[in-house]
Enzyme design. Sequence first.
Site, PDB file in Angstrom:
ATOM      1  N   HIS A  28      32.475  58.998  33.546  1.00  0.00           N
ATOM      2  CA  HIS A  28      32.533  57.750  32.639  1.00  0.00           C
ATOM      3  C   HIS A  28      30.957  57.831  32.099  1.00  0.00           C
ATOM      4  O   HIS A  28      30.104  56.857  32.538  1.00  0.00           O
ATOM      5  CB  HIS A  28      32.414  56.230  33.089  1.00  0.00           C
ATOM      6  CG  HIS A  28      33.368  56.642  33.475  1.00  0.00           C
ATOM      7  ND1 HIS A  28      34.552  56.625  35.053  1.00  0.00           N
ATOM      8  CD2 HIS A  28      35.179  55.720  33.153  1.00  0.00           C
ATOM      9  CE1 HIS A  28      35.298  56.650  35.482  1.00  0.00           C
ATOM     10  NE2 HIS A  28      35.593  56.121  33.738  1.00  0.00           N
ATOM     11  N   HIS A 273      34.091  56.086  27.025  1.00  0.00           N
ATOM     12  CA  HIS A 273      33.827  55.325  28.275  1.00  0.00           C
ATOM     13  C   HIS A 273      34.173  56.307  29.684  1.00  0.00           C
ATOM     14  O   HIS A 273      34.057  56.539  30.176  1.00  0.00           O
ATOM     15  CB  HIS A 273      35.058  54.251  28.345  1.00  0.00           C
ATOM     16  CG  HIS A 273      35.610  53.779  29.613  1.00  0.00           C
ATOM     17  ND1 HIS A 273      35.327  52.949  30.250  1.00  0.00           N
ATOM     18  CD2 HIS A 273      36.951  54.157  30.817  1.00  0.00           C
ATOM     19  CE1 HIS A 273      35.540  52.656  31.143  1.00  0.00           C
ATOM     20  NE2 HIS A 273      37.003  53.762  31.428  1.00  0.00           N
ATOM     21  N   GLU A 423      41.465  32.405  46.876  1.00  0.00           N
ATOM     22  CA  GLU A 423      41.252  33.633  48.038  1.00  0.00           C
ATOM     23  C   GLU A 423      40.598  34.044  47.423  1.00  0.00           C
ATOM     24  O   GLU A 423      40.017  34.750  48.408  1.00  0.00           O
ATOM     25  CB  GLU A 423      42.653  33.589  48.705  1.00  0.00           C
ATOM     26  CG  GLU A 423      43.397  32.006  48.786  1.00  0.00           C
ATOM     27  CD  GLU A 423      44.276  31.099  47.357  1.00  0.00           C
ATOM     28  OE1 GLU A 423      44.125  31.491  46.727  1.00  0.00           O
ATOM     29  OE2 GLU A 423      44.943  29.721  47.876  1.00  0.00           O
ATOM     30  N   HIS A 484      56.365  29.655  51.002  1.00  0.00           N
ATOM     31  CA  HIS A 484      55.147  29.569  52.232  1.00  0.00           C
ATOM     32  C   HIS A 484      55.659  31.157  53.574  1.00  0.00           C
ATOM     33  O   HIS A 484      54.543  30.794  54.157  1.00  0.00           O
ATOM     34  CB  HIS A 484      55.142  28.211  52.854  1.00  0.00           C
ATOM     35  CG  HIS A 484      53.878  27.389  51.663  1.00  0.00           C
ATOM     36  ND1 HIS A 484      54.854  26.993  50.179  1.00  0.00           N
ATOM     37  CD2 HIS A 484      52.319  26.672  51.801  1.00  0.00           C
ATOM     38  CE1 HIS A 484      54.202  26.977  49.469  1.00  0.00           C
ATOM     39  NE2 HIS A 484      52.751  26.571  50.921  1.00  0.00           N
TER      40      HIS A 484
END
Length: 684
Positions: A28, A273, A423, A484
């Site tokens: 890149h 890029h 999280e 859960h």
Amino acid sequence: MTQDIDTLCVDTIRTLSMDAVEKAQSGHPGTPMSMAPVAYELWQNHLRYDPADPVWPNRDRFVLSAGHASMLIYSVLHLAGVKRVDEDYNVLDEPAVSLHEIEEFRQLHSRTPGHPEYRWTSGIETTTGPLGQGIATSVGMALASKWQAERFGHELFDFDVYALAGDGCLMEGVSHESASLAGHLKLDNLCWLYDNNHITIDGDTSLAYGDDVLSRFEGYGWNVLRVGDANDRGLLARAFEEFKAESGRPTLIVVDSHIGWGSPNKQDTESAHGEPLGEEEIKLTKKAYGWPEDAKFLVPDGVMEHFSAGVGSRGAELRAAWSEKLGAADPKLAAELELMQRRRLPDDWDSAIPSFEADEEKGLATRKASNKVENAIAEKVPWMISGSADLTDSTSVRLNFDGVENFEPGSFDGRQVHYGIREHAAVTACNGMSLSKLRPLWSTYLTFSDYGRPGIRLSALMEIPVIHLFTHDSIGLGEDGPTHQPIEQLASLRAIPHLDVIRPADANEVAEAWRLAIERTKDPVALVMTRQTVPIFDRSRYAAAAGVRQGGYVLADCKGEPELILIATGSEVQLALGAHETLVGEGIRSRVVSLPCWEIFDRQDQVYRDEVLPPAVTARVAIEEASPQGWERYVGSAGTIMGMTTFGQSAPFADVEAEFGFTAENVTKVAREVARGATVNPTT
Ligand SMILES: Cc1ncc(C[n+]2csc(CCOP(=O)(O)OP(=O)(O)O)c2C)c(N)n1
Ligand SMILES: [Mg+2]
């Protein structure tokens, strides 16, 4: 070449990057070309970094979050003369990145892999490549700097953390979580540089992105600055000075840039890029820079000397002054700092770890036992930092001894981090803290480990000793139901190389699991705990929990050679033991193997593994309330796996377990048939 020395340095970064990508025919080039002045200005004039000691604890950190632009950092590490460091943190008299390594960009075993990799190339502060991870990790580094300042003194720790991010990093969800957390914690030692070039792989960012980034970060409570031209080093310098002067807020510097800067045909296009520019375009670009068109991997005279006179001499002075301060510091603290830096533990680290009395009636949830052990260790290891994503008491990670406070503005020596319901930011912050030598743990329910998985994977890839603690580890959590109840999480965590997943069966196995976790100097662990109560086994009747150290061990046995082996982890070990007692009473020679950690067991020698699981005994049953995937390895083709092939149910936990056949009676029934040689499919 008539450029002034600063421009010459910047263009050397650019041309090295172009040449390396061209030679590799992969990489890149565009972002190293446009961001070269930003990296140069930062390194040369602001970063407090000594290239002669890239592990100096108080160095400012530079994180290349846009990891695809790796040639930018490799060029800078080369030109700044950063030294290589060995595994034991000894600085070697060789460059971290030689010119030869730059010519070997992206080749097998080179120090210049496609994306920057921590441990592999000295001077790389963290592995980047998955967009967003670098900036997220930088938050943990900034947090560590604040904590270490409180613990060891502001004169010893005040490092700043800079991270260079692209559009991709800021589009990723984790950037929201992490920026929000950093703003809340008022981490004013954190500076993100946003390469605002409007280009990603698919084309112009307007295809998918229209955020008002300035307002967004102001909303997080950040100090937002803008530099309208990446080539304006004067403005960049001012922005860095403003960052350093700012207090109470992290800083975002939005830098407007042109990807592939200077390339007549590729500037501002997505092809700059991730594709080599091509021989012709390179010549045209070099011409535009006033560079010799045919020169390759050219480092003009004076460039390295200039870096050495800038970042080099400033860093050397700062580090020397720091060493003096360390010499004058309280010897106890200095010794502690040395232990922490080398990832060692104080001598008495395990002196308070409890041993749990047998209690097969009342029992204790492994999460609760874990809390006792965690506290016993944390009290002795001051740089252990606990935390949770808003489930501090549910996951039982609250530190509760005298003097423990929350980590928050005003008490940066706190050791309990409330990550909020973030999280991904929690795990990545832990990665950043661990890279700064703290011993962090974060926690959530096992099923939500998925929300932190990219960071878990990076901790494993970097081989850093982060503790990932998960509770509510099976359908045995009951009423919260299938959303859960983890099913596939154990298997998917076990699939991550360099991550040891430990699921202890009772309180004493918990203590052993914690010892394993905290003693290691490398590689993360996932500690997996129950929500529900489980018996504390009578170790005078069964084998000692120290067997956890081998990953798996014979917990209960019969007289003579076994004819049946029951293998289980965590809360299901009690079912195996229950069945075992009945079967032995019936004259079936059964054995119970507790296998809390597959990975550690697999690393034992063949003799030990064959002792525990004798190859001749093919009648085997594995019991685990989770995806059966992988258990074939232990039960063999003649064995039976009692696992979960569907999602769970919402009901009191004993009812859910009974519904899916996880009772001692059913395990006994299945095992009896397996012992008789019948083929059993427990899932039907
Ligand atoms: C999580 C993640 N998703 C996708 C990719 C693949 N990828 C690498 S670079 C890139 C585009 C990045 O654009 P930007 O951040 O604007 O970088 P620039 O092209 O401006 O250097 C993508 C999608 C990745 N590395 N990480
Ligand atoms: Mg971009």
